[in-house]
Scaffold this active site. Structure first.
Site, short mmCIF file in Angstrom:
data_model
loop_
_atom_site.label_atom_id
_atom_site.label_comp_id
_atom_site.label_asym_id
_atom_site.label_seq_id
_atom_site.Cartn_x
_atom_site.Cartn_y
_atom_site.Cartn_z
N ASP A 51 -20.74 0.06 3.78
CA ASP A 51 -20.33 -0.09 5.19
C ASP A 51 -18.95 0.54 5.37
O ASP A 51 -18.27 0.88 4.39
CB ASP A 51 -20.29 -1.57 5.59
CG ASP A 51 -20.64 -1.80 7.07
OD1 ASP A 51 -21.75 -2.27 7.36
OD2 ASP A 51 -19.79 -1.47 7.93
N ASN A 56 -29.76 1.59 7.12
CA ASN A 56 -29.80 0.64 8.23
C ASN A 56 -28.57 0.73 9.15
O ASN A 56 -28.62 0.26 10.27
CB ASN A 56 -29.93 -0.76 7.59
CG ASN A 56 -29.62 -1.87 8.54
OD1 ASN A 56 -30.44 -2.21 9.38
ND2 ASN A 56 -28.42 -2.44 8.42
N TYR A 81 -28.98 6.86 21.99
CA TYR A 81 -29.53 5.88 21.04
C TYR A 81 -31.05 6.04 20.95
O TYR A 81 -31.62 6.06 19.86
CB TYR A 81 -29.15 4.47 21.49
CG TYR A 81 -29.54 3.37 20.53
CD1 TYR A 81 -28.83 3.15 19.35
CD2 TYR A 81 -30.63 2.54 20.79
CE1 TYR A 81 -29.20 2.12 18.47
CE2 TYR A 81 -31.00 1.52 19.92
CZ TYR A 81 -30.28 1.32 18.76
OH TYR A 81 -30.64 0.30 17.89
N LYS A 116 -33.06 7.18 17.62
CA LYS A 116 -34.05 6.30 16.97
C LYS A 116 -35.43 6.95 16.95
O LYS A 116 -36.18 6.78 15.98
CB LYS A 116 -34.06 4.93 17.64
CG LYS A 116 -32.77 4.14 17.41
CD LYS A 116 -32.49 3.89 15.92
CE LYS A 116 -31.34 2.93 15.69
NZ LYS A 116 -31.08 2.68 14.26
N ILE A 133 -32.54 -8.29 18.25
CA ILE A 133 -32.18 -9.17 17.13
C ILE A 133 -30.78 -9.72 17.38
O ILE A 133 -29.88 -8.96 17.77
CB ILE A 133 -32.21 -8.40 15.78
CG1 ILE A 133 -33.54 -7.65 15.60
CG2 ILE A 133 -31.94 -9.35 14.61
CD1 ILE A 133 -34.79 -8.53 15.58
N THR A 161 -27.59 -10.13 16.67
CA THR A 161 -26.50 -9.65 15.81
C THR A 161 -25.34 -9.20 16.70
O THR A 161 -25.47 -9.14 17.93
CB THR A 161 -26.94 -8.42 14.97
OG1 THR A 161 -27.11 -7.31 15.87
CG2 THR A 161 -28.21 -8.67 14.20
P1 NAD Z 1 -24.57 -4.73 13.31
O1 NAD Z 1 -23.61 -4.10 14.25
O2 NAD Z 1 -24.40 -6.15 12.92
O3 NAD Z 1 -24.68 -3.86 11.96
C1 NAD Z 1 -24.46 -2.48 11.90
C2 NAD Z 1 -23.58 -2.19 10.71
O4 NAD Z 1 -23.45 -0.77 10.55
C3 NAD Z 1 -22.17 -2.77 10.86
O5 NAD Z 1 -21.82 -3.53 9.72
C4 NAD Z 1 -21.30 -1.53 10.99
O6 NAD Z 1 -19.99 -1.70 10.46
C5 NAD Z 1 -22.09 -0.52 10.20
N1 NAD Z 1 -21.74 0.87 10.54
C6 NAD Z 1 -21.52 1.37 11.78
N2 NAD Z 1 -21.17 2.67 11.69
C7 NAD Z 1 -21.16 2.98 10.35
C8 NAD Z 1 -20.88 4.16 9.63
N3 NAD Z 1 -20.49 5.29 10.25
N4 NAD Z 1 -20.97 4.13 8.28
C9 NAD Z 1 -21.33 2.98 7.65
N5 NAD Z 1 -21.60 1.83 8.29
C10 NAD Z 1 -21.52 1.83 9.63
O7 NAD Z 1 -25.98 -4.52 14.01
P2 NAD Z 1 -27.48 -4.80 13.50
O8 NAD Z 1 -28.21 -5.29 14.67
O9 NAD Z 1 -27.52 -5.55 12.23
O10 NAD Z 1 -27.96 -3.29 13.26
C11 NAD Z 1 -28.62 -2.87 12.09
C12 NAD Z 1 -29.65 -1.82 12.46
O11 NAD Z 1 -30.67 -2.40 13.29
C13 NAD Z 1 -29.13 -0.62 13.25
O12 NAD Z 1 -29.76 0.55 12.77
C14 NAD Z 1 -29.58 -0.91 14.66
O13 NAD Z 1 -29.70 0.26 15.44
C15 NAD Z 1 -30.91 -1.55 14.38
N6 NAD Z 1 -31.46 -2.34 15.48
C16 NAD Z 1 -30.80 -3.44 15.95
C17 NAD Z 1 -31.37 -4.16 16.98
C18 NAD Z 1 -30.71 -5.39 17.56
O14 NAD Z 1 -31.17 -5.88 18.62
N7 NAD Z 1 -29.66 -5.94 16.93
C19 NAD Z 1 -32.61 -3.77 17.53
C20 NAD Z 1 -33.25 -2.65 17.02
C21 NAD Z 1 -32.66 -1.93 15.98
#
Ligand code: NAD
Length: 254
Positions: free
Chosen positions: A39, A92, A159, A163, A192, A194
């Site tokens: 991260d 991820n 976005y 995706k 989700i 988060t």
């Molecule tokens: P989150 O923000 O908690 O986690 C994302 C993580 O990615 C963070 O820890 C952040 O520091 C890290 N990050 C961001 N830019 C970065 C970079 N340049 N290099 C390394 N790390 C980096 O959010 P999440 O919901 O856990 O997201 C995880 C995945 O799930 C993502 O791909 C997101 O698009 C996808 N997603 C989330 C949801 C939702 O509703 N939360 C829905 C569909 C998809």
């Protein structure tokens, strides 16, 4: 769980400081995996490592910007140096970018940043991961896409494009490497709970309204995506190739 599906396996999880990535890193480690917690958020990522160690698991932190070719190459090299090989990668990490911008109002710099972090990163990670996996006879890769990789959403053009790109890249790479025993699939979460979507909690009623759009009438938990990612990374999904698996509370079924 008494089964240990990942005993001794070397595993990279990107975006593992918080949310889905943290839940997955903890789950992989609890099933015997040795995890590179990747991260840009060092404090939270170190906390993920300490949660894993407290459980008796094995992990280490790597500060990597996943949109950098040099840093993703080093991520794989350092994981292989530490654990001898790379068996599994959960790509991820992503950002959602500023909310509520139509295509016309989206700034070019914002577009480039989201495409770099959410799409180019998956290309770069897989480029280096697949090379390492081919050296040791194969592996499994899971990329986090989104329901936004399957259907359109208003006001998030970059976005949604990124995706959809992750789903396409997963399919393309899966075809190229399936016969070489590198299995590549994607996961498409619905909403989700988060940090990524926490901003909507600030507008009264918005959280409830967004949750209600899911037929299951709630948001998902990070652990519910982590368990699906572990399935896609395990031998249990051994005949699944290039599949964008929805885990979305039914949101795309409607
Ligand atoms: P989150 O923000 O908690 O986690 C994302 C993580 O990615 C963070 O820890 C952040 O520091 C890290 N990050 C961001 N830019 C970065 C970079 N340049 N290099 C390394 N790390 C980096 O959010 P999440 O919901 O856990 O997201 C995880 C995945 O799930 C993502 O791909 C997101 O698009 C996808 N997603 C989330 C949801 C939702 O509703 N939360 C829905 C569909 C998809």
């Amino acid at each position: 769980m008494d089964r240990k599906r990942f005993e001794g396996k070397s595993i990279v999880v990107t975006g593992a400081a918080t949310g889905i990535g943290r839940a997955a890193a903890i789950a992989f480690a609890s099933e015997g995996g040795r995890v590179a917690v990747v991260d840009v958020n060092e404090n939270e990522a170190q906390h993920t490592v300490s949660l894993i160690e407290k459980n008796g698991g094995e992990a280490f932190f790597l500060r990597v910007d996943v949109s950098s070719n040099a840093e993703t190459e080093a991520m794989v090299a350092k994981t292989v140096e530490r654990y001898g090989r790379l068996d599994v990668a959960f790509n991820n990490a992503a950002i959602s970018g500023p909310p509520e911008f139509t295509l016309v109002d989206t700034d070019e710099k914002v577009w480039d940043k989201i495409i770099d972090i959410d799409l180019k990163s998956v290309f770069l990670c897989m480029k280096h991961e697949i090379r390492a996996m081919l050296n040791t006879g194969g592996g499994a890769i899971v990329n986090t896409a989104s329901v936004a990789g399957l259907v359109g959403l208003r006001n998030r053009p970059a976005y949604v494009a990124a995706k959809h790109g992750v789903v396409g890249l997963t399919r393309a790479a899966a075809l190229e490497y399936a016969a070489s025993r590198v299995r590549i699939n994607a996961i498409c979460p619905g909403g989700i709970d988060t940090a990524m979507i926490a901003d909507i909690k600030q507008v009264p009623g918005m959280w409830e309204a967004a949750a209600a759009k899911h037929p299951i009438a709630r948001f998902g938990k990070p652990e519910e995506i982590a368990s699906a990612a572990l399935f896609l990374a395990s031998a249990e999904s051994g005949f699944m190739v290039g599949h964008p698996m929805t885990v979305d509370g039914g949101v795309t079924v409607q």
